[in-house]
Design an enzyme around this catalytic site. Structure first.
Site, PDB file in Angstrom:
ATOM      1  N   HIS A 295     -18.108  11.932  -6.841  1.00  0.00           N
ATOM      2  CA  HIS A 295     -17.748  12.418  -8.344  1.00  0.00           C
ATOM      3  C   HIS A 295     -17.516  11.441  -9.305  1.00  0.00           C
ATOM      4  CE1 HIS A 295     -17.069  15.835 -10.931  1.00  0.00           C
ATOM      5  NE2 HIS A 295     -15.967  15.436 -11.090  1.00  0.00           N
TER       6      HIS A 295
ATOM      7  N   HIS B 277     -15.820  16.311 -17.265  1.00  0.00           N
ATOM      8  CA  HIS B 277     -16.757  16.182 -16.243  1.00  0.00           C
ATOM      9  C   HIS B 277     -17.466  17.435 -15.980  1.00  0.00           C
ATOM     10  CE1 HIS B 277     -13.768  17.896 -13.043  1.00  0.00           C
ATOM     11  NE2 HIS B 277     -13.466  18.713 -14.227  1.00  0.00           N
TER      12      HIS B 277
ATOM     13  N   CYS C   7     -22.452  16.016 -12.117  1.00  0.00           N
ATOM     14  CA  CYS C   7     -21.433  15.393 -12.628  1.00  0.00           C
ATOM     15  C   CYS C   7     -21.977  13.759 -12.974  1.00  0.00           C
ATOM     16  CB  CYS C   7     -20.298  15.009 -11.598  1.00  0.00           C
ATOM     17  SG  CYS C   7     -20.876  13.893 -10.137  1.00  0.00           S
TER      18      CYS C   7
END
Length: 353
Positions: A317, A329, A269
């Site tokens: 994240h 993402h 990520c």
């Protein structure tokens, strides 16, 4: 970084049930460890287990990256401290050499004083036979006294410099030892996190390989949500802006998620965010926690396409906001880079780079 979509329990049940005995990887900041013995009794529980395994692994990945960054910083401090120590050691040696230059003069002065050398003005008056001889004697005494005084001053100055250099060298040595100790502590923590991550990844991969082709496709989901219009989103983008970074990131849709990867064709990520902004000339930190301190904060209600969004309390994240409640993402293992709703993940904060 769990998958940000829900799938049909029936489609996933077969493969995940076979892997459901896997325990959640250890993670201090992650979810509570699952029972390593109990089997999921329903397909929904099997899906939850797979999500839990992936989430823990992704979280450990960011922790390991943070530990690596910390180690790099500590090693830089150690290198600087050791370089300073070398410089201070050279200064000590130079100062000692300077002191040694004046030692013969100091020794002669000390011997003369010990032997009672008569070098004062009264003695010159007593031993002079004429006014001219007296003047010559006194002039010579003035010269000797001035030279000796200057040399004594220089000797003291050199001695003080040597003492200061030695003190600085001792301090630098202590700093270098402390920096080395801190670096080794961080190195040990990094190795522990890497070991935990390796075990967690093995569990996720084993669970993944147990899925059928159809289940894997369902897990991966769609790269774009219904109605997503990339061209309209990117109209009027400004070079070097967050929107242009988003445009760069959108070219990687479909690339696989890989722990620790930073591109150009596989990402985790934070690696995707770093890569996307690098394409537009912005050097963004490596980890999600570091990225959360970069740029300027933005309220959720004021977010614009190209802003960077962070998720979970521990900021494990990160993605790039794509407008209309969506983000680009790299989600988790088995789920390629995609555009997905931000509402499926616990929002933490947003920044503008």
């Amino acid at each position: 970084m769990a998958p940000h979509r829900r799938h049909s329990p029936k489609r996933l049940a077969g493969g995940i049930l076979a892997a459901a005995v896997l325990a959640t990887a250890p993670c201090a900041a992650g979810p509570a460890a699952a029972d390593p013995v109990a089997l999921p009794s329903t397909a929904s529980e099997a899906v939850a287990r797979m999500i839990e395994l992936s989430r823990s692994s992704d979280q450990l990945n960011q922790q390991a990256l943070d530990a690596q960054a910390d180690l790099d910083a500590k090693l830089a401090v150690q290198n600087d401290a050791e370089a300073l120590l070398a410089t201070k050691t050279d200064a000590v040696n130079a100062a000692r050499d300077e002191v040694r230059k004046f030692q013969p003069v100091i020794d002669r002065t000390a011997i003369a004083a010990y032997q009672g050398a008569r070098t004062n003005r009264m003695f010159a008056v007593l031993v002079s036979d004429s006014p001219q001889q007296l003047l010559d004697q006194m002039s010579m005494l003035d010269v000797v006294e001035t030279q000796t005084t200057d040399q004594l001053k220089q000797f003291k100055k050199a001695g003080d410099a040597a003492a200061a250099a030695e003190a600085a060298a001792h301090s630098a040595a202590d700093a270098a030892r402390a920096a080395a100790t801190r670096a080794e502590e961080v190195r040990a923590d990094l190795e522990r996190k890497r070991g935990e991550l390796g075990g967690a990844i093995a569990q996720v991969v084993e669970a993944w390989t147990s899925l059928s082709v159809r289940d894997k496709a369902a897990w991966a989901g769609s790269p774009f949500p219904p109605g997503f219009d990339r061209d309209t989103l990117l109209q009027g983008l400004v070079p070097g802006s967050g929107t242009s970074a988003l445009a760069a990131g959108l070219t990687r849709v479909g690339d696989p998620y890989v722990w620790g990867a930073t591109g150009p064709d596989q990402f985790d990520c934070s690696g995707l965010v770093q890569w996307a902004f690098k394409q537009v000339g912005k050097n963004v930190p490596r980890t999600s926690s570091q990225q959360a301190n970069f740029g300027t904060p933005v309220k959720k209600s004021d977010m614009q396409p190209g802003d960077v969004v962070f998720f979970y309390p521990e900021i494990s994240h990160v993605g790039i906001y794509a407008g209309n409640g969506l983000m680009l993402h790299a989600s988790t293992f088995g789920v390629p880079v995609a555009v997905a709703p931000i509402s499926s993940t616990p929002f933490h904060s947003a920044r503008r780079y």
